[in-house]
Design a protein around this motif. Structure first.
Motif, PDB file in Angstrom:
ATOM      1  N   TYR A 163       6.742 -10.124 -22.274  1.00  0.00           N
ATOM      2  CA  TYR A 163       7.845  -9.664 -21.430  1.00  0.00           C
ATOM      3  C   TYR A 163       9.145 -10.240 -21.985  1.00  0.00           C
ATOM      4  CZ  TYR A 163       3.848  -9.536 -18.186  1.00  0.00           C
ATOM      5  OH  TYR A 163       2.624  -9.345 -17.606  1.00  0.00           O
ATOM      6  N   ARG A 164      10.248  -9.557 -21.712  1.00  0.00           N
ATOM      7  CA  ARG A 164      11.570 -10.080 -22.082  1.00  0.00           C
ATOM      8  C   ARG A 164      12.534  -9.857 -20.931  1.00  0.00           C
ATOM      9  NH1 ARG A 164      14.698  -9.428 -27.754  1.00  0.00           N
ATOM     10  NH2 ARG A 164      13.201 -11.112 -28.164  1.00  0.00           N
ATOM     11  N   MET A 165      13.256 -10.915 -20.584  1.00  0.00           N
ATOM     12  CA  MET A 165      14.339 -10.848 -19.605  1.00  0.00           C
ATOM     13  C   MET A 165      15.639 -11.014 -20.382  1.00  0.00           C
ATOM     14  SD  MET A 165      14.995 -13.290 -16.291  1.00  0.00           S
ATOM     15  CE  MET A 165      13.579 -12.660 -15.400  1.00  0.00           C
ATOM     16  N   LEU A 223       6.915  15.843 -18.800  1.00  0.00           N
ATOM     17  CA  LEU A 223       7.141  15.122 -20.051  1.00  0.00           C
ATOM     18  C   LEU A 223       6.250  13.893 -20.128  1.00  0.00           C
ATOM     19  CD1 LEU A 223      11.054  15.201 -20.111  1.00  0.00           C
ATOM     20  CD2 LEU A 223       9.470  16.788 -21.234  1.00  0.00           C
ATOM     21  N   ASP A 224       5.889  13.504 -21.329  1.00  0.00           N
ATOM     22  CA  ASP A 224       5.107  12.297 -21.557  1.00  0.00           C
ATOM     23  C   ASP A 224       6.066  11.152 -21.871  1.00  0.00           C
ATOM     24  OD1 ASP A 224       3.474  10.254 -22.316  1.00  0.00           O
ATOM     25  OD2 ASP A 224       2.269  11.422 -23.725  1.00  0.00           O
ATOM     26  N   LEU A 225       6.234  10.251 -20.925  1.00  0.00           N
ATOM     27  CA  LEU A 225       7.152   9.128 -21.090  1.00  0.00           C
ATOM     28  C   LEU A 225       6.394   7.806 -21.096  1.00  0.00           C
ATOM     29  CD1 LEU A 225      10.139  10.196 -18.799  1.00  0.00           C
ATOM     30  CD2 LEU A 225       9.799  10.612 -21.237  1.00  0.00           C
ATOM     31  N   HIS A 226       5.219   7.801 -21.768  1.00  0.00           N
ATOM     32  CA  HIS A 226       4.436   6.567 -21.835  1.00  0.00           C
ATOM     33  C   HIS A 226       5.235   5.417 -22.462  1.00  0.00           C
ATOM     34  CE1 HIS A 226       0.825   8.996 -20.935  1.00  0.00           C
ATOM     35  NE2 HIS A 226       0.305   7.835 -20.579  1.00  0.00           N
ATOM     36  N   LEU A 227       6.075   5.742 -23.448  1.00  0.00           N
ATOM     37  CA  LEU A 227       6.863   4.706 -24.093  1.00  0.00           C
ATOM     38  C   LEU A 227       7.809   4.044 -23.098  1.00  0.00           C
ATOM     39  CD1 LEU A 227       7.801   3.129 -26.553  1.00  0.00           C
ATOM     40  CD2 LEU A 227       9.390   5.015 -27.078  1.00  0.00           C
ATOM     41  N   ALA A 228       8.460   4.845 -22.266  1.00  0.00           N
ATOM     42  CA  ALA A 228       9.343   4.291 -21.245  1.00  0.00           C
ATOM     43  C   ALA A 228       8.559   3.408 -20.273  1.00  0.00           C
ATOM     44  CB  ALA A 228      10.052   5.412 -20.490  1.00  0.00           C
ATOM     45  N   GLU A 230       0.818  -1.215   0.000  1.00  0.00           N
ATOM     46  CA  GLU A 230       0.000   0.000   0.000  1.00  0.00           C
ATOM     47  C   GLU A 230       0.853   1.268   0.000  1.00  0.00           C
ATOM     48  OE1 GLU A 230      -2.756  -0.057   3.171  1.00  0.00           O
ATOM     49  OE2 GLU A 230      -3.796  -1.868   2.513  1.00  0.00           O
ATOM     50  N   LYS A 231       1.998   1.257   0.663  1.00  0.00           N
ATOM     51  CA  LYS A 231       2.818   2.455   0.794  1.00  0.00           C
ATOM     52  C   LYS A 231       3.687   2.713  -0.423  1.00  0.00           C
ATOM     53  CE  LYS A 231       3.089   2.158   5.855  1.00  0.00           C
ATOM     54  NZ  LYS A 231       3.995   2.068   7.030  1.00  0.00           N
ATOM     55  N   GLN A 232       3.753   1.760  -1.367  1.00  0.00           N
ATOM     56  CA  GLN A 232       4.608   1.935  -2.539  1.00  0.00           C
ATOM     57  C   GLN A 232       3.926   2.845  -3.558  1.00  0.00           C
ATOM     58  OE1 GLN A 232       6.511  -1.613  -3.942  1.00  0.00           O
ATOM     59  NE2 GLN A 232       6.592  -0.899  -6.043  1.00  0.00           N
ATOM     60  N   PRO A 233       4.590   3.893  -4.030  1.00  0.00           N
ATOM     61  CA  PRO A 233       3.960   4.812  -4.984  1.00  0.00           C
ATOM     62  C   PRO A 233       3.723   4.152  -6.334  1.00  0.00           C
ATOM     63  CG  PRO A 233       6.294   5.313  -4.744  1.00  0.00           C
ATOM     64  CD  PRO A 233       5.974   4.279  -3.697  1.00  0.00           C
ATOM     65  N   SER A 234       2.788   4.698  -7.099  1.00  0.00           N
ATOM     66  CA  SER A 234       2.467   4.168  -8.412  1.00  0.00           C
ATOM     67  C   SER A 234       3.588   4.470  -9.399  1.00  0.00           C
ATOM     68  CB  SER A 234       1.159   4.780  -8.930  1.00  0.00           C
ATOM     69  OG  SER A 234       0.968   4.475 -10.286  1.00  0.00           O
ATOM     70  N   MET A 235       4.153   3.427 -10.029  1.00  0.00           N
ATOM     71  CA  MET A 235       5.194   3.633 -11.030  1.00  0.00           C
ATOM     72  C   MET A 235       4.622   4.246 -12.295  1.00  0.00           C
ATOM     73  SD  MET A 235       8.023   2.893  -9.707  1.00  0.00           S
ATOM     74  CE  MET A 235       9.041   2.884 -11.186  1.00  0.00           C
ATOM     75  N   SER A 236       3.348   3.977 -12.568  1.00  0.00           N
ATOM     76  CA  SER A 236       2.712   4.575 -13.744  1.00  0.00           C
ATOM     77  C   SER A 236       2.717   6.094 -13.630  1.00  0.00           C
ATOM     78  CB  SER A 236       1.281   4.057 -13.877  1.00  0.00           C
ATOM     79  OG  SER A 236       0.619   4.718 -14.931  1.00  0.00           O
ATOM     80  N   ARG A 266       5.886   1.724 -20.945  1.00  0.00           N
ATOM     81  CA  ARG A 266       5.550   0.478 -21.620  1.00  0.00           C
ATOM     82  C   ARG A 266       6.725  -0.502 -21.570  1.00  0.00           C
ATOM     83  NH1 ARG A 266       4.531   2.103 -26.885  1.00  0.00           N
ATOM     84  NH2 ARG A 266       2.775   3.253 -26.004  1.00  0.00           N
ATOM     85  N   ILE A 267       7.932   0.014 -21.742  1.00  0.00           N
ATOM     86  CA  ILE A 267       9.122  -0.845 -21.667  1.00  0.00           C
ATOM     87  C   ILE A 267       9.298  -1.398 -20.255  1.00  0.00           C
ATOM     88  CG2 ILE A 267      11.640  -0.872 -21.865  1.00  0.00           C
ATOM     89  CD1 ILE A 267      11.340   1.260 -24.062  1.00  0.00           C
ATOM     90  N   VAL A 268       9.083  -0.533 -19.264  1.00  0.00           N
ATOM     91  CA  VAL A 268       9.180  -0.983 -17.876  1.00  0.00           C
ATOM     92  C   VAL A 268       8.181  -2.100 -17.610  1.00  0.00           C
ATOM     93  CG1 VAL A 268       8.774  -0.295 -15.476  1.00  0.00           C
ATOM     94  CG2 VAL A 268      10.074   1.199 -16.998  1.00  0.00           C
ATOM     95  N   GLN A 269       6.962  -1.966 -18.113  1.00  0.00           N
ATOM     96  CA  GLN A 269       5.931  -2.975 -17.902  1.00  0.00           C
ATOM     97  C   GLN A 269       6.300  -4.315 -18.516  1.00  0.00           C
ATOM     98  OE1 GLN A 269       2.522  -0.594 -19.466  1.00  0.00           O
ATOM     99  NE2 GLN A 269       1.518  -1.254 -17.595  1.00  0.00           N
ATOM    100  N   GLN A 270       7.081  -4.294 -19.594  1.00  0.00           N
ATOM    101  CA  GLN A 270       7.417  -5.523 -20.306  1.00  0.00           C
ATOM    102  C   GLN A 270       8.730  -6.133 -19.838  1.00  0.00           C
ATOM    103  OE1 GLN A 270       7.262  -4.409 -24.445  1.00  0.00           O
ATOM    104  NE2 GLN A 270       5.036  -4.331 -24.488  1.00  0.00           N
ATOM    105  N   THR A 271       9.302  -5.579 -18.782  1.00  0.00           N
ATOM    106  CA  THR A 271      10.556  -6.101 -18.238  1.00  0.00           C
ATOM    107  C   THR A 271      10.291  -6.738 -16.877  1.00  0.00           C
ATOM    108  OG1 THR A 271      11.805  -4.339 -19.337  1.00  0.00           O
ATOM    109  CG2 THR A 271      12.912  -5.532 -17.548  1.00  0.00           C
ATOM    110  N   PRO A 272      10.540  -8.038 -16.714  1.00  0.00           N
ATOM    111  CA  PRO A 272      10.339  -8.678 -15.408  1.00  0.00           C
ATOM    112  C   PRO A 272      11.210  -8.022 -14.338  1.00  0.00           C
ATOM    113  CG  PRO A 272      10.591 -10.332 -17.126  1.00  0.00           C
ATOM    114  CD  PRO A 272      10.945  -9.007 -17.746  1.00  0.00           C
ATOM    115  N   VAL A 273      10.676  -7.986 -13.132  1.00  0.00           N
ATOM    116  CA  VAL A 273      11.367  -7.383 -11.990  1.00  0.00           C
ATOM    117  C   VAL A 273      11.871  -8.490 -11.071  1.00  0.00           C
ATOM    118  CG1 VAL A 273      11.093  -5.909  -9.951  1.00  0.00           C
ATOM    119  CG2 VAL A 273       9.936  -5.316 -12.099  1.00  0.00           C
TER     120      VAL A 273
END
Length: 333
Positions: free
Chosen positions: A324-326, A183-188, A168-174, A190-197
């Protein structure tokens, strides 16, 4: 190499670069006491298999597994390491006075000529179990040099899937990526979303029952089996907003309980692998998320396709695909 005053071989000189590589890539492995002491316990519990055996360690790093095998009476231990970190292993072998048993070789297993061996030991597991170049080397060594009836430590491993929430305390990465200094960094994003953490979750974040995706038996596993597709259905244990698909694994030695990378267990070097869920997914008790999990293995990366759908009284999400890609060096993960 350095020599003493009598011209005898003394200590191998190690460059600052090699020490830096060791500290960066292997210190974390040695600090993973869950895994390292698990290997030590397995070798000791199966001492009768190691006694007078010829042992091959694939990807030896600092050589600790080879040292423990030698202490349990192995007749010959061959420790193979492709990087210059093998120089550290040679020093450790010498300092432990086991150079008469252990031979450290720098090189790729696929390019060496070795004698038949009774046992292969290796930390062949990687992030989400499969992200490790050592896995191919172990399979090659098994087919090339392992004697009939020989053993692999560890031989069995299981890959599991579940769903987890975000703290709950973690801020939204979106919000961070789409509102970055005007700045509009929607593309960045999208890349973050497709990279496993690769990260450690708390056990309280897990929302569903786990499902076994695949069992790996290194005595028979082939390279083409490292790419696979399997259906899944994950049942919710409580009410919350789902944020991640979660992968973790366990592996097992003879006579001992499995060592697990589950959020319910002490953390290991591999942590857990998290895949961002791209939709608003409010789960209630006994809800189920169903779909298909696919992984395709390449030389330097893993591609994941997760097709999934969900429906309850609050939302209806039709079947759709997330990719996703690792990638990168396995030791960096």
């Amino acid at each position: 190499m350095l020599t003493d005053g009598n011209g005898k071989l003394a200590v191998e000189e190690i460059s600052a670069t090699t020490y830096a590589e060791f500290l960066q890539g292997h210190e974390g492995i040695l600090r993973d006491e869950v895994t390292m002491l698990g290997f030590k316990a397995a070798i000791e519990a199966n001492a009768e298999l190691f006694r007078q055996a010829t042992v091959l360690e694939v990807g030896c790093g600092s050589g600790c597994l080879s040292l423990w095998a030698a202490q349990q009476g192995a007749a010959k231990v061959i420790a193979v390491e492709s990087s210059a970190v093998c120089q550290v292993a040679r020093q450790l072998v010498r300092h432990n006075r086991l150079e008469h048993v252990i031979e450290v070789i720098q090189g790729n297993v696929q390019q060496l000529q070795l004698p038949p061996v009774d046992i292969i030991v290796s930390k062949w597991m990687g992030a989400c179990l499969m992200y490790s170049s050592t896995l191919e080397a172990v399979i090659y060594a098994r087919d090339k040099w392992l004697k009939p009836g020989g053993r692999i430590f560890p031989q069995l491993a299981n890959l599991y899937m579940a769903i987890a929430e975000q703290p709950e305390k973690q801020p939204s990465m979106s919000d961070y990526w789409t509102r970055y200094s005007g700045l509009d960094l929607h593309l960045a994003w999208r890349i973050v979303q497709q990279t496993p953490v690769i990260d450690c979750l708390d056990a309280t974040q897990v929302l569903t029952q786990r499902q076994l995706l695949r069992r790996f038996d290194l005595s028979t596993l082939s390279l083409h089996e490292l790419s696979f597709t399997v259906p899944f259905r994950l049942f919710s244990l409580r009410q919350s907003l789902a944020k991640w698909f979660l992968l973790y694994f366990d592996f097992q030695f003879p006579k001992l309980k499995p060592i697990t990378t589950s959020p319910n267990a002490p953390p290991t070097q591999w942590k857990q692998t998290l895949f961002h869920i791209d939709a608003h997914l409010p789960l209630c008790i006994r809800d189920s998320v169903k779909g298909q999990f696919q992984v395709k293995r390449a030389l330097r990366h893993l591609d994941f396709d997760i097709d999934w759908s969900f429906q309850n009284k609050l939302v209806h999400i039709p079947m759709h695909k997330q990719i996703y890609r690792m990638q990168g060096k396995p030791n960096d993960i």
